[in-house]
Scaffold this motif. Structure first.
Motif, PDB file in Angstrom:
ATOM      1  N   ASP A 165       0.675  -1.016  -0.011  1.00  0.00           N
ATOM      2  CA  ASP A 165       0.061  -0.043  -0.010  1.00  0.00           C
ATOM      3  C   ASP A 165       0.808   1.270  -0.096  1.00  0.00           C
ATOM      4  OD1 ASP A 165      -2.490  -1.478   0.065  1.00  0.00           O
ATOM      5  OD2 ASP A 165      -2.867  -1.194   2.054  1.00  0.00           O
ATOM      6  N   PHE A 166       1.804   1.427   0.852  1.00  0.00           N
ATOM      7  CA  PHE A 166       2.762   2.270   0.679  1.00  0.00           C
ATOM      8  C   PHE A 166       3.417   2.451  -0.820  1.00  0.00           C
ATOM      9  CE2 PHE A 166       4.523   4.209   4.949  1.00  0.00           C
ATOM     10  CZ  PHE A 166       3.742   3.917   5.552  1.00  0.00           C
ATOM     11  N   VAL A 167       3.666   1.768  -1.336  1.00  0.00           N
ATOM     12  CA  VAL A 167       4.300   1.672  -2.720  1.00  0.00           C
ATOM     13  C   VAL A 167       3.106   2.052  -3.634  1.00  0.00           C
ATOM     14  CG1 VAL A 167       5.344   0.379  -4.487  1.00  0.00           C
ATOM     15  CG2 VAL A 167       6.047  -0.030  -2.260  1.00  0.00           C
ATOM     16  N   ASN A 168       2.166   1.609  -3.498  1.00  0.00           N
ATOM     17  CA  ASN A 168       1.122   1.840  -4.506  1.00  0.00           C
ATOM     18  C   ASN A 168       0.244   3.155  -4.343  1.00  0.00           C
ATOM     19  OD1 ASN A 168       1.606  -0.492  -6.187  1.00  0.00           O
ATOM     20  ND2 ASN A 168       0.580  -1.638  -4.621  1.00  0.00           N
ATOM     21  N   ASN A 169       0.530   3.813  -3.113  1.00  0.00           N
ATOM     22  CA  ASN A 169      -0.657   4.805  -2.906  1.00  0.00           C
ATOM     23  C   ASN A 169       0.160   6.128  -2.787  1.00  0.00           C
ATOM     24  OD1 ASN A 169      -2.855   3.393  -2.593  1.00  0.00           O
ATOM     25  ND2 ASN A 169      -2.317   2.843  -0.381  1.00  0.00           N
ATOM     26  N   GLY A 170       1.227   6.254  -3.275  1.00  0.00           N
ATOM     27  CA  GLY A 170       1.772   7.748  -3.787  1.00  0.00           C
ATOM     28  C   GLY A 170       2.778   8.067  -2.565  1.00  0.00           C
ATOM     29  N   ASP A 171       3.320   7.133  -1.603  1.00  0.00           N
ATOM     30  CA  ASP A 171       4.171   7.608  -0.705  1.00  0.00           C
ATOM     31  C   ASP A 171       5.592   7.950  -1.420  1.00  0.00           C
ATOM     32  OD1 ASP A 171       3.881   7.560   2.273  1.00  0.00           O
ATOM     33  OD2 ASP A 171       6.047   6.931   2.076  1.00  0.00           O
ATOM     34  N   SER A 172       6.459   8.979  -0.963  1.00  0.00           N
ATOM     35  CA  SER A 172       7.527   9.433  -1.674  1.00  0.00           C
ATOM     36  C   SER A 172       8.816   9.266  -0.688  1.00  0.00           C
ATOM     37  CB  SER A 172       7.617  10.716  -2.058  1.00  0.00           C
ATOM     38  OG  SER A 172       7.390  11.816  -1.032  1.00  0.00           O
ATOM     39  N   ILE A 173       9.865   9.352  -1.205  1.00  0.00           N
ATOM     40  CA  ILE A 173      11.155   9.344  -0.807  1.00  0.00           C
ATOM     41  C   ILE A 173      11.866  10.797  -0.628  1.00  0.00           C
ATOM     42  CG2 ILE A 173      13.545   8.331  -0.643  1.00  0.00           C
ATOM     43  CD1 ILE A 173      11.381   6.142   0.347  1.00  0.00           C
ATOM     44  N   ASP A 174      12.536  11.160   0.544  1.00  0.00           N
ATOM     45  CA  ASP A 174      12.919  12.305   0.338  1.00  0.00           C
ATOM     46  C   ASP A 174      14.263  12.424  -0.498  1.00  0.00           C
ATOM     47  OD1 ASP A 174      11.230  13.629   2.442  1.00  0.00           O
ATOM     48  OD2 ASP A 174      12.704  12.610   3.924  1.00  0.00           O
ATOM     49  N   PHE A 175      15.177  11.736  -0.558  1.00  0.00           N
ATOM     50  CA  PHE A 175      16.204  11.842  -1.719  1.00  0.00           C
ATOM     51  C   PHE A 175      16.670  10.280  -2.046  1.00  0.00           C
ATOM     52  CE2 PHE A 175      17.026  15.314   1.363  1.00  0.00           C
ATOM     53  CZ  PHE A 175      17.023  16.392   0.574  1.00  0.00           C
ATOM     54  N   VAL A 176      17.015  10.164  -3.377  1.00  0.00           N
ATOM     55  CA  VAL A 176      17.477   9.008  -3.676  1.00  0.00           C
ATOM     56  C   VAL A 176      18.910   9.078  -4.384  1.00  0.00           C
ATOM     57  CG1 VAL A 176      17.108   7.161  -5.467  1.00  0.00           C
ATOM     58  CG2 VAL A 176      15.232   8.060  -4.012  1.00  0.00           C
ATOM     59  N   ILE A 177      19.767   8.181  -3.987  1.00  0.00           N
ATOM     60  CA  ILE A 177      21.113   8.350  -4.632  1.00  0.00           C
ATOM     61  C   ILE A 177      21.029   7.244  -5.602  1.00  0.00           C
ATOM     62  CG2 ILE A 177      23.673   8.199  -4.338  1.00  0.00           C
ATOM     63  CD1 ILE A 177      22.535  10.619  -3.031  1.00  0.00           C
ATOM     64  N   TYR A 178      21.386   7.421  -7.048  1.00  0.00           N
ATOM     65  CA  TYR A 178      21.040   6.442  -7.893  1.00  0.00           C
ATOM     66  C   TYR A 178      22.274   6.446  -8.780  1.00  0.00           C
ATOM     67  CZ  TYR A 178      19.609  10.143 -10.932  1.00  0.00           C
ATOM     68  OH  TYR A 178      19.376  11.164 -11.726  1.00  0.00           O
ATOM     69  N   ASN A 179      22.495   5.174  -9.455  1.00  0.00           N
ATOM     70  CA  ASN A 179      23.815   5.101 -10.459  1.00  0.00           C
ATOM     71  C   ASN A 179      23.376   5.651 -11.764  1.00  0.00           C
ATOM     72  OD1 ASN A 179      25.186   3.708 -12.788  1.00  0.00           O
ATOM     73  ND2 ASN A 179      26.163   2.632 -11.023  1.00  0.00           N
ATOM     74  N   LYS A 180      23.903   6.547 -12.244  1.00  0.00           N
ATOM     75  CA  LYS A 180      23.801   7.400 -13.528  1.00  0.00           C
ATOM     76  C   LYS A 180      23.666   6.390 -14.640  1.00  0.00           C
ATOM     77  CE  LYS A 180      26.304  11.764 -12.512  1.00  0.00           C
ATOM     78  NZ  LYS A 180      27.144  12.561 -12.861  1.00  0.00           N
ATOM     79  N   GLN A 181      24.237   5.498 -14.896  1.00  0.00           N
ATOM     80  CA  GLN A 181      24.172   4.569 -16.048  1.00  0.00           C
ATOM     81  C   GLN A 181      23.299   3.618 -15.835  1.00  0.00           C
ATOM     82  OE1 GLN A 181      27.707   1.812 -16.311  1.00  0.00           O
ATOM     83  NE2 GLN A 181      27.294   1.238 -18.376  1.00  0.00           N
ATOM     84  N   ASP A 182      22.700   2.815 -14.946  1.00  0.00           N
ATOM     85  CA  ASP A 182      21.509   1.918 -14.959  1.00  0.00           C
ATOM     86  C   ASP A 182      20.350   2.536 -14.188  1.00  0.00           C
ATOM     87  OD1 ASP A 182      22.192   1.593 -12.432  1.00  0.00           O
ATOM     88  OD2 ASP A 182      22.700  -0.566 -12.766  1.00  0.00           O
ATOM     89  N   LYS A 183      20.320   3.675 -13.578  1.00  0.00           N
ATOM     90  CA  LYS A 183      19.318   4.269 -12.897  1.00  0.00           C
ATOM     91  C   LYS A 183      18.948   3.517 -11.620  1.00  0.00           C
ATOM     92  CE  LYS A 183      18.980   7.735 -15.958  1.00  0.00           C
ATOM     93  NZ  LYS A 183      20.083   8.618 -15.991  1.00  0.00           N
ATOM     94  N   LYS A 184      19.799   2.665 -11.203  1.00  0.00           N
ATOM     95  CA  LYS A 184      19.360   1.858 -10.132  1.00  0.00           C
ATOM     96  C   LYS A 184      19.646   2.567  -8.899  1.00  0.00           C
ATOM     97  CE  LYS A 184      20.377  -2.483  -7.898  1.00  0.00           C
ATOM     98  NZ  LYS A 184      21.335  -3.746  -7.825  1.00  0.00           N
TER      99      LYS A 184
END
Length: 103
Positions: free
Chosen positions: A37-56
């Motif tokens: 429900d958290f995932v599907n109901n629009g909950d957000s994360i403040d900051f995400v660090i991700y890999n530029k190449q694969d966006k992981k």
């Protein structure tokens, strides 16, 4: 954070703010009903660090207002559910309080 990510050791990473959890967790088979429900109901994360190449997603950072989170039992329950989600996908979570303490 942006300055750190410009250093050569971290230049392959980037940061995004206010990312919807469903953009990080696309399949929810590993999650229980409340987590999904958290995932599907629009909950957000403040900051995400991700890999530029694969966006992981590599690291999730949540910044908690001390007064709101520490004095709100319902929010603490929500935080506990939100904390469990990245762990199931081997994504590191760093939760920081605005009073300067790591949680």
């Amino acid at each position: 954070m942006k300055e750190i990510l410009q250093e050569s050791n971290y230049s392959h990473y980037d940061i995004a703010e206010q990312v919807m959890l469903r953009n990080i967790i696309r399949e929810t088979r590993r999650l229980d009903t409340r987590e999904a429900d958290f995932v599907n109901n629009g909950d957000s994360i403040d900051f995400v660090i991700y890999n530029k190449q694969d966006k992981k997603c590599t690291l999730i950072i949540e910044v908690d207002g001390f007064e709101y989170h520490e004095n709100n039992p319902e929010q603490l329950k929500r935080d506990a559910v939100k904390n469990s989600i990245p762990d199931k996908y081997a994504i590191h979570l760093l939760r920081l309080a605005t009073n300067g303490r790591e949680k």
